[in-house]
Scaffold this active site. Sequence first.
Site, PDB file in Angstrom:
ATOM      1  N   HIS A  16      37.028  39.524  34.151  1.00 24.95           N
ATOM      2  CA  HIS A  16      38.133  40.241  33.493  1.00 24.95           C
ATOM      3  C   HIS A  16      37.857  41.741  33.451  1.00 24.95           C
ATOM      4  CE1 HIS A  16      41.193  41.280  30.541  1.00 24.95           C
ATOM      5  NE2 HIS A  16      40.250  41.805  29.768  1.00 24.95           N
ATOM      6  N   HIS A  29      39.913  45.656  34.241  1.00 21.91           N
ATOM      7  CA  HIS A  29      39.882  46.967  33.580  1.00 21.91           C
ATOM      8  C   HIS A  29      39.369  48.105  34.448  1.00 21.91           C
ATOM      9  CE1 HIS A  29      41.126  45.989  29.494  1.00 21.91           C
ATOM     10  NE2 HIS A  29      40.400  44.883  29.554  1.00 21.91           N
ATOM     11  N   GLU A  66      46.304  45.675  28.534  1.00 18.28           N
ATOM     12  CA  GLU A  66      46.013  44.289  28.917  1.00 18.28           C
ATOM     13  C   GLU A  66      47.144  43.644  29.721  1.00 18.28           C
ATOM     14  OE1 GLU A  66      43.302  42.760  28.795  1.00 18.28           O
ATOM     15  OE2 GLU A  66      42.078  43.722  27.265  1.00 18.28           O
ATOM     16  N   SER A 108      43.438  40.103  36.190  1.00 18.99           N
ATOM     17  CA  SER A 108      42.259  39.225  36.233  1.00 18.99           C
ATOM     18  C   SER A 108      42.643  37.766  36.020  1.00 18.99           C
ATOM     19  CB  SER A 108      41.234  39.658  35.178  1.00 18.99           C
ATOM     20  OG  SER A 108      41.785  39.579  33.871  1.00 18.99           O
TER      21      SER A 108
END
Length: 471
Positions: free
Chosen positions: A284, A289, A329, A348
Amino acid sequence: MSGPKEEANKEEMCGIQSLNRQGSLGSNREDDRASLILTLTLYNVRKAELSKAAKVFEMFETQIYHFETRRAKKPKNSVDDLDIFVECEVHSADVDVLVTSLKSVAKDVKTSREDKVPWFPRKILDLDKCHHLITKYDPSLDHAHPGYSDLEYSKRRAFFADLAFNYKIGDPLPLIEYTAQETATWREVYRNLRSLYPTHACTQYLDAFQQLEKHCGYREDNIPQLQDVSRFLKERTGFQLRPAAGQLSARDFLASLAFRVFQCTQYTRHFSSPMHSPEPDCCHELLGHVPMLADKEFAQFSQDIGLASLGSSEEEIEKLATLYWFTVEFGLCKQNGLIKAYGAGLLSSYGELMYALSNKPEYKPFDPEVTAVHPYQDQAFQPVYFIAENLEDAKVKLQILLRRVSTLFTVSISTEIQESCSNPGMWREDHGGVGTPRQHTAKALVSAVSRWKPVKKLSGTEVLGPKQQNA
């Protein structure tokens, strides 16, 4: 430490021989302090009387924000009677005894306690304290976690947690020798997601991802090391990584962003569920990110949310965390007439990335005020996604909102912050930190009082004479 004689003198001066201070004087916990507004009156003031009052503040390690003397509104003895107004901060456990001590040297002592500002990091070194975990999805506690009954996985997670908890700013980022099983999990996630990126990810993500593959070892058979990735980000946007043991509290996580530090896990999700993880993992962080943090506009957007979180109330933190959720997110944006993903939770997650750009969810235009209070879903795909016109537009709208939010302090960032981040030895109290209103220790007050010479003003306010002003 003070010797017995000095302690006896303090107690005699303040008349507190029978009081128990409960040991907070030497405390370094910045989160255990109270802000006070005090008013008191000194009659027939001479230097000795004012010095005694000042020394009370010094004894309790008081931080002075404002100290003002005026001619008493209700004088009793002479024109030398003074009303004193003080704004200060002191250890919470010392409040009562501070007030009691002041009453022994002054009259009409009154106090009001301001709402306490939650502790927040003021310099990058303070991030070593920002590691409070949310255990909601911990594999050793959550029965629904894919790794709940896997003792080997729990043992491996404990290893990563120890690395994160023992890490200090300035330490080399831990190098990990990943197992064949961990690499296989990464491979499956990487391969599936990479096939979607050209059609589903925004151009900023694609540009950075290409560079990460070129310079940081991003490939199917290799899990990138944080050292390489952090170095890459720092050169691009000034962001750097530090290891995290798991999902952090929103307050600690957002506070780190204020310093352009991203708290990054190093463990992989459980091998039995490669396409979904109930908590953040390195798939993730590194795939979701990191590429976006290499974009300058997005890096600024992330830092702005972090800066807004410093010292905020729990209610405000919840709003900022929700705003972060629907943007960083799970954010979408328009590019060349198409909708693209920029949110890490989407980039992700193979399943949600496909779902988010289908005709199934509801889309709403990005409006920070609306987004910050919208209900969100952390156990299933989002029913609603917010679409920004572009990343620059999202950043501007966020900054407009944050400028309207009142804060109790101002924030300043050193111009040397990036250089200082890479060399913790350079950090000083006034470098690379965020600031509260100007404050002085009570010791400085005692020093000023020792040179005190009041002069008259038409308003009746006592100010420093020439001797003090030149000091």
